[in-house]
Design a protein around this motif. Structure first.
Motif, PDB file in Angstrom:
ATOM      1  N   VAL A  51      -5.889   8.334  12.292  1.00 43.50           N
ATOM      2  CA  VAL A  51      -6.631   7.180  11.790  1.00 43.50           C
ATOM      3  C   VAL A  51      -6.982   6.237  12.936  1.00 43.50           C
ATOM      4  CG1 VAL A  51      -6.483   5.109  10.347  1.00 43.50           C
ATOM      5  CG2 VAL A  51      -5.688   7.320   9.459  1.00 43.50           C
ATOM      6  N   PRO A  62      -7.910   0.006  12.469  1.00 43.10           N
ATOM      7  CA  PRO A  62      -7.232   0.928  11.553  1.00 43.10           C
ATOM      8  C   PRO A  62      -7.052   0.337  10.161  1.00 43.10           C
ATOM      9  CG  PRO A  62      -6.172   0.984  13.689  1.00 43.10           C
ATOM     10  CD  PRO A  62      -7.167  -0.136  13.742  1.00 43.10           C
ATOM     11  N   SER A  63      -6.807  -0.965  10.083  1.00 40.75           N
ATOM     12  CA  SER A  63      -6.652  -1.589   8.765  1.00 40.75           C
ATOM     13  C   SER A  63      -7.946  -1.519   7.959  1.00 40.75           C
ATOM     14  CB  SER A  63      -6.205  -3.046   8.920  1.00 40.75           C
ATOM     15  OG  SER A  63      -7.174  -3.811   9.613  1.00 40.75           O
ATOM     16  N   PHE A  66      -8.160   1.948   6.435  1.00 41.15           N
ATOM     17  CA  PHE A  66      -7.309   2.072   5.259  1.00 41.15           C
ATOM     18  C   PHE A  66      -7.829   1.241   4.084  1.00 41.15           C
ATOM     19  CE2 PHE A  66      -3.891   3.398   8.315  1.00 41.15           C
ATOM     20  CZ  PHE A  66      -3.679   4.643   7.751  1.00 41.15           C
ATOM     21  N   ARG A  67      -8.533   0.162   4.382  1.00 39.53           N
ATOM     22  CA  ARG A  67      -9.081  -0.652   3.292  1.00 39.53           C
ATOM     23  C   ARG A  67     -10.171   0.120   2.540  1.00 39.53           C
ATOM     24  NH1 ARG A  67     -10.006  -4.847   6.019  1.00 39.53           N
ATOM     25  NH2 ARG A  67     -12.269  -4.789   6.341  1.00 39.53           N
ATOM     26  N   PRO A  70      -7.819   4.948   1.390  1.00 38.07           N
ATOM     27  CA  PRO A  70      -6.352   4.864   1.379  1.00 38.07           C
ATOM     28  C   PRO A  70      -5.652   5.994   2.133  1.00 38.07           C
ATOM     29  CG  PRO A  70      -7.238   4.411  -0.804  1.00 38.07           C
ATOM     30  CD  PRO A  70      -8.379   4.906   0.027  1.00 38.07           C
ATOM     31  N   ALA A  71      -6.279   7.159   2.218  1.00 36.93           N
ATOM     32  CA  ALA A  71      -5.679   8.304   2.905  1.00 36.93           C
ATOM     33  C   ALA A  71      -6.744   9.039   3.707  1.00 36.93           C
ATOM     34  CB  ALA A  71      -5.027   9.253   1.904  1.00 36.93           C
ATOM     35  N   LYS A  72      -6.307   9.761   4.717  1.00 32.82           N
ATOM     36  CA  LYS A  72      -7.269  10.486   5.560  1.00 32.82           C
ATOM     37  C   LYS A  72      -8.071  11.497   4.744  1.00 32.82           C
ATOM     38  CE  LYS A  72      -5.804  13.365   8.796  1.00 32.82           C
ATOM     39  NZ  LYS A  72      -5.234  13.887  10.067  1.00 32.82           N
ATOM     40  N   ASP A  74      -9.190  11.152   1.857  1.00 31.40           N
ATOM     41  CA  ASP A  74     -10.285  10.474   1.161  1.00 31.40           C
ATOM     42  C   ASP A  74     -11.520  10.339   2.033  1.00 31.40           C
ATOM     43  OD1 ASP A  74      -8.925  10.019  -1.276  1.00 31.40           O
ATOM     44  OD2 ASP A  74      -7.892   8.318  -0.409  1.00 31.40           O
TER      45      ASP A  74
END
Length: 210
Positions: A51, A62-63, A66-67, A70-72, A74
Motif C-alpha cells: 500500500v 497511505p491513509s 485506505f480511505r 479498505p483492503a488491497k 478492493d
C-alpha cells in the motif's frame, strides 16, 4: 434512454448523470490509485506490491488509499460500474424476460471492459486464479452487485425488495459471471469472454446439455 458504457477506468466521461467538482476530484483520486496499483502489480507481482508503494506511485498518502479502498483486494476489484448497470437495467423494455435483460447489461459491461481496459481486465482475471484473497473478495463484491440488480428486478416485477426468488435469481447470474471469469483465466484467456457469458446464461436458462 439506456445508460452508456464508457471506459470503466475513466467514468468521468460517462453520460448517465452530471458530477460535481468534489465528486470528480474523489473519482480522479480513485482512478489514480487503481492505475498505480495495476502498474505496480504488472511490474513486481501482487504480493510484492505494498500500500505504501501504491500511495507513492499515486502521489497520495497511505491513509488516503485506505480511505478509498479498505483492503488491497478492493483496489483491483472495485470499479464505478454498479450505478451504470443499475440504470441500464432500469432502461430495458418493460415485460422483457429478466434473464435477457441481465444478459444485455452484463455482456455490454464485459465488452466495455475488454474494449477500454483490456490489460487490466486480463490482469484482474489472472489474480482471481492466483491470489486466494482476491478470489474471496470477488465473491463479496459480486454479492454487492447482486443486491443492486435485485432491487431493480424487484421494482420491475412488482415484487418486494427482499423477495427470495429475485435474490436467488440474481445471485445465480452474478455467480455464473464469477465462474466465467475464473474459467476464462484458467484457460489462459484464449476464449471470447462475451461468448462465454452468453454460454453461461444459456446454461442458467436451460441447464447443461446432455
Amino acid at each position: 434512454m439506456a445508460a452508456e458504457f464508457p471506459a470503466p477506468l475513466d467514468p468521468l466521461t460517462r453520460a448517465h448523470r452530471p458530477m460535481g467538482l468534489r465528486e470528480r476530484k474523489k473519482l480522479k483520486t480513485r482512478i489514480a490509485i487503481r492505475r498505480a496499483t495495476y502498474r505496480l502489480i504488472a511490474e513486481q507481482g501482487y504480493e510484492a506490491t505494498t500500500v505504501e508503494q501504491i500511495a507513492e506511485a499515486a502521489e497520495v498518502s497511505p491513509s488516503t488509499v485506505f480511505r478509498y479502498f479498505p483492503a488491497k483486494e478492493d483496489i483491483v476489484l472495485t470499479d464505478e460500474y454498479d450505478p451504470v448497470m443499475e440504470e441500464a437495467l432500469r432502461g430495458r423494455p418493460a415485460g422483457e424476460d429478466p434473464l435477457e435483460s441481465l444478459r444485455s447489461v452484463l455482456t455490454r459491461t464485459v465488452a466495455a471492459f475488454l474494449e477500454h481496459e483490456p490489460e487490466e481486465t486480463r490482469q484482474r482475471a489472472r489474480l482471481l486464479v492466483e491470489v486466494p484473497a482476491v478470489r474471496a473478495r470477488m465473491t463479496e463484491t459480486m454479492a454487492e452487485t447482486s443486491q443492486v440488480l435485485s432491487r431493480v428486478l424487484a421494482d420491475r416485477t412488482g415484487r418486494a425488495a427482499d423477495d427470495l426468488e429475485v435474490r436467488v435469481f440474481t445471485a445465480a447470474v452474478t455467480g455464473a459471471l464469477r465462474e466465467v471469469l475464473i474459467h476464462w483465466a484458467e484457460r489462459d484467456q484464449r476464449d471470447d469472454l462475451v461468448a462465454l457469458v452468453n454460454r453461461a446464461l444459456d446454461t442458467l436458462k436451460g441447464g447443461p446439455s446432455l
